[in-house]
Write an enzyme that holds these catalytic residues in place. Sequence first.
Site, PDB file in Angstrom:
ATOM      1  N   HIS A 114       0.814  -1.215   0.000  1.00  0.00           N
ATOM      2  CA  HIS A 114       0.000   0.000   0.000  1.00  0.00           C
ATOM      3  C   HIS A 114       0.845   1.261   0.000  1.00  0.00           C
ATOM      4  CE1 HIS A 114       1.230  -1.263   3.895  1.00  0.00           C
ATOM      5  NE2 HIS A 114       1.178  -0.005   4.278  1.00  0.00           N
ATOM      6  N   LYS A 126       9.748  -9.417  -1.769  1.00  0.00           N
ATOM      7  CA  LYS A 126       9.585 -10.410  -0.710  1.00  0.00           C
ATOM      8  C   LYS A 126       9.563 -11.812  -1.285  1.00  0.00           C
ATOM      9  CE  LYS A 126       4.667 -10.769   0.116  1.00  0.00           C
ATOM     10  NZ  LYS A 126       3.581 -10.762   1.048  1.00  0.00           N
ATOM     11  N   ASP A 277      -5.647  -2.455  -2.537  1.00  0.00           N
ATOM     12  CA  ASP A 277      -4.414  -1.671  -2.426  1.00  0.00           C
ATOM     13  C   ASP A 277      -3.451  -1.918  -3.584  1.00  0.00           C
ATOM     14  OD1 ASP A 277      -3.669  -4.233  -1.747  1.00  0.00           O
ATOM     15  OD2 ASP A 277      -2.143  -3.573  -0.332  1.00  0.00           O
ATOM     16  N   ASP A 279      -0.941  -3.925  -4.190  1.00  0.00           N
ATOM     17  CA  ASP A 279      -0.678  -5.284  -4.666  1.00  0.00           C
ATOM     18  C   ASP A 279      -1.880  -6.212  -4.532  1.00  0.00           C
ATOM     19  OD1 ASP A 279      -0.437  -5.240  -1.887  1.00  0.00           O
ATOM     20  OD2 ASP A 279       0.939  -6.926  -1.856  1.00  0.00           O
ATOM     21  N   ASP A 281      -3.830  -7.169  -1.944  1.00  0.00           N
ATOM     22  CA  ASP A 281      -4.140  -8.068  -0.823  1.00  0.00           C
ATOM     23  C   ASP A 281      -4.990  -7.401   0.253  1.00  0.00           C
ATOM     24  OD1 ASP A 281      -2.092  -6.496   0.114  1.00  0.00           O
ATOM     25  OD2 ASP A 281      -0.757  -8.156   0.661  1.00  0.00           O
ATOM     26  N   ARG A 282      -5.058  -6.087   0.251  1.00  0.00           N
ATOM     27  CA  ARG A 282      -5.888  -5.410   1.256  1.00  0.00           C
ATOM     28  C   ARG A 282      -7.268  -5.091   0.689  1.00  0.00           C
ATOM     29  NH1 ARG A 282      -2.453  -1.336   4.979  1.00  0.00           N
ATOM     30  NH2 ARG A 282      -0.702  -2.737   5.357  1.00  0.00           N
ATOM     31  N   GLU A 363      -6.698  -9.176   9.684  1.00  0.00           N
ATOM     32  CA  GLU A 363      -5.929  -8.181  10.422  1.00  0.00           C
ATOM     33  C   GLU A 363      -6.630  -6.832  10.343  1.00  0.00           C
ATOM     34  OE1 GLU A 363      -1.391  -8.803  10.238  1.00  0.00           O
ATOM     35  OE2 GLU A 363      -2.131  -8.851   8.198  1.00  0.00           O
ATOM     36  N   GLU A 364      -6.379  -6.020  11.368  1.00  0.00           N
ATOM     37  CA  GLU A 364      -6.963  -4.679  11.391  1.00  0.00           C
ATOM     38  C   GLU A 364      -6.439  -3.835  10.235  1.00  0.00           C
ATOM     39  OE1 GLU A 364      -4.716  -2.088  11.911  1.00  0.00           O
ATOM     40  OE2 GLU A 364      -3.165  -3.602  12.131  1.00  0.00           O
ATOM     41  N   LYS A 376      -3.280 -12.522   2.358  1.00  0.00           N
ATOM     42  CA  LYS A 376      -4.590 -11.902   2.434  1.00  0.00           C
ATOM     43  C   LYS A 376      -5.030 -11.561   1.015  1.00  0.00           C
ATOM     44  CE  LYS A 376      -2.494  -7.513   3.896  1.00  0.00           C
ATOM     45  NZ  LYS A 376      -1.083  -7.837   4.151  1.00  0.00           N
TER      46      LYS A 376
HETATM   47  C1  G16 Z   1       1.820  -5.953   5.783  1.00  0.00           C
HETATM   48  C2  G16 Z   1       1.656  -7.315   6.377  1.00  0.00           C
HETATM   49  C3  G16 Z   1       0.479  -7.333   7.287  1.00  0.00           C
HETATM   50  C4  G16 Z   1       0.591  -6.243   8.335  1.00  0.00           C
HETATM   51  C5  G16 Z   1       0.797  -4.909   7.658  1.00  0.00           C
HETATM   52  C6  G16 Z   1       1.087  -3.792   8.626  1.00  0.00           C
HETATM   53  O1  G16 Z   1       0.729  -5.710   4.957  1.00  0.00           O
HETATM   54  O2  G16 Z   1       1.489  -8.282   5.378  1.00  0.00           O
HETATM   55  O3  G16 Z   1       0.411  -8.586   7.874  1.00  0.00           O
HETATM   56  O4  G16 Z   1      -0.545  -6.197   9.122  1.00  0.00           O
HETATM   57  O5  G16 Z   1       1.882  -4.989   6.781  1.00  0.00           O
HETATM   58  O6  G16 Z   1       2.294  -4.043   9.260  1.00  0.00           O
HETATM   59  P1  G16 Z   1       2.969  -2.952  10.153  1.00  0.00           P
HETATM   60  O7  G16 Z   1       1.966  -2.593  11.202  1.00  0.00           O
HETATM   61  O8  G16 Z   1       4.182  -3.619  10.716  1.00  0.00           O
HETATM   62  O9  G16 Z   1       3.276  -1.754   9.293  1.00  0.00           O
HETATM   63  P2  G16 Z   1       0.944  -5.266   3.466  1.00  0.00           P
HETATM   64  O10 G16 Z   1      -0.429  -5.087   2.912  1.00  0.00           O
HETATM   65  O11 G16 Z   1       1.736  -3.998   3.575  1.00  0.00           O
HETATM   66  O12 G16 Z   1       1.727  -6.383   2.856  1.00  0.00           O
END
Ligand code: G16
Length: 543
Positions: A114, A126, A277, A279, A281-282, A363-364, A376
Site C-alpha cells: 500500500h 519479498k 491496495d 498489490d 491483498d488489502r 488483520e486490522e 490476504k
Molecule cells: C503488511 C503485512 C500485514 C501487516 C501490515 C502492517 O501488509 O502483510 O500482515 O498487518 O503490513 O504491518 P505494520 O503494522 O508492521 O506496518 P501489506 O499489505 O503492507 O503487505
Amino acid sequence: MTRQVVATSPIEGQKPGTSGLRKKTPVFMQPKYLENFVQAIFNGTGGAAGKTYVLGGDGRYFNDRAAQVILRMAAANGARKVIIGQNALLSTPAASNLIRKRATDGGIIMSASHNPGGPKEDFGVKFNTANGGPAPEGVTEAIFAETKSLSEYAILESADVDLATLGTTMLGEMEIEVVDPVADYAELMESIFDFGAIRALFASGFTLRFDAMHAITGPYAKAILEETLGAAEGSVVNAVPSPDFGGGHPDPNPIWAKELMDLMFSSEAPDFGAASDGDGDRNMIVGRNAYVTPSDSLAVLAANASLVPAYEGGLKGVARSMPTSRALDRVAESLGIACYETPTGWKFFGNLLDAGRATLCGEESAGTGSDHVREKDGLWAVLFWLNVLAVRKQSVEEIMADHWARFGRNYYSRHDYEAVDSEAANGLMNALRTRLPNQPGREVEGMVIEAADEFAYDDPVDGSRSEGQGIRILFAGGGRIVFRLSGTGTEGATLRVYLEKVETEVAALQDNPQNALSGIISAADKLAEIRARTGRNAPDVIT
Ligand code: G16
C-alpha cells in the site's frame, strides 16, 4: 549469453520487515542493492539450482526493470523455470495461488504493497515459500544473515526477455513461462463463491463502485466483477495500473480512498463500495452510509461463512493478529471454534492454515483471507461480501446493525504517527516497557488497568517463539490499548496506537468510534506520553 559472477560486499539494512524488504525506490536502484538481496534470497533458501519460482509484482515504478534482473539472476543461479505474470504483473494473492497451484518452490513478489510508488517513493521485494505464503521468520532471518556475509552474486549477461507475449521462452538453460495474471485467480474465485447468486444480485439492479486505486486489482476486478458477474460497466474505477498509482497512495482506508468514502456517504451512493491496495491483498468495505472496519468485516465474514459454498461445511478455526479487535473472538465463541491470536504479519497465519487449524484469518490493517491461498486477498473479501449480500438480501448497514445487536460492538480505531524520529519512538516504547509491571490496578481516565504486557507468540504448530510483538494495556470491561512500531515504514518510525472498547448496550451501538473511544484515546496519551515524546499533537492517519 555469459554467466557472470560479480564481486560484491554486504549492504547494511537489508533486514526484511513485517512483509519483505521495503525501501525507497532510489535505495533499491543503487548499484548491487537488488542483486545482493536476491542472491541472499537464493543463498538463504538452499540455492536456486533446479527450482521453479513464480515472479510478479504490482507494476510500480522499477517493477519491470527489477523483473529482468531477477530473471537473469535466477537463470545464472541454475533455476529450472520461472512462471511470470504478463508484463511482470501479478497481484500478491494471485502470486500465492500460482505458487500453490503449480507446486513451485516459492516465489518472488515485487511490491511495497500500500506504500506509494514512483521514482522517489517505495519499492519492495519479498520471498514466499512453497506453501504460497510469506517466508516465516526463520527463513527471513536466514536471508538477512546472507545479506551480511555476501561476497558475490551470479547474473546472466543477456538482452531483456519479452514479457509482453504469453507463452514459453528460454533464458540460457532456464525456462520462462509468461502467463495471464488474471485467469487462474478468476477460476479460483469461481470455485469458492456462489457466482450465480452474485450474478442474480447485479441483474436485479444492485450497484457497486470498486476503486482499484490505479493499482494491480484493476484488471482482476474488471474481469471478475464487470465481465463475469455483470456489474455495470464503469463500476470499477481507477482500473488501469500505473507505475506511480496515479500519484496517489494505494491504501484502501477512509483517508486514502476518500473519493469513494465521499461517494458512499452522498445521495449518489451505490449499494456497495470497495477498494483494494497496491498489490491487491488489502480491502476496504463500505456500504451506503456505513464504513465497515477491517476488524468488524472479519467478524461479519466469519459469522456468515456458512452462506458461501466453499465454507458451508463450517470453519475449522479463525485467527487474527493481536492488535485486531476482538470482535472475531465472540463470533468464534458462538460457533464453538478456536480463535488464534498471532503477531502482526500475514506470515504468522501460514502454519495455522497449513495445519488445518484455521480457515479464515484477518488483520486490522485491512487484510482478510482464508485457506484458499496463503496471503490476504482483497478481491476475495469483496466477493465474500457480495455473496453474503446476495443471500441475505440486506444492506451493509442492516447487516452491521444486526451483527452488533447479536454480538455487541467492539468500537475500534488505529491512530498512526508517521515518520517519527526513531529514537523518540524507541524511547516511548522502552518507557512503556519499563513501566509494565506497575500498571495493573492503576486507574486512568476512570478506567482500571487489569493487565499489561508485551505480546509474545508461541506458534502452536512449529513451537517457534516470537517476542516483542506489541505492548498491551487491558482495561476492566474489555477496553484495550496496543502500542506497536510498524515494520513496513520506510522513513523514521511509525507509531501505531490501536484503541478498542466493547459496548453491548443496544442504545449505545451507533456512536461515532472516535467519540466512543475518547476515554481510551486520552488514556493512551497519558500512558505513553505521545505528545510530549513525539512532539505531535495529533495522529497523521486515523483508521
Ligand atoms: C503488511 C503485512 C500485514 C501487516 C501490515 C502492517 O501488509 O502483510 O500482515 O498487518 O503490513 O504491518 P505494520 O503494522 O508492521 O506496518 P501489506 O499489505 O503492507 O503487505
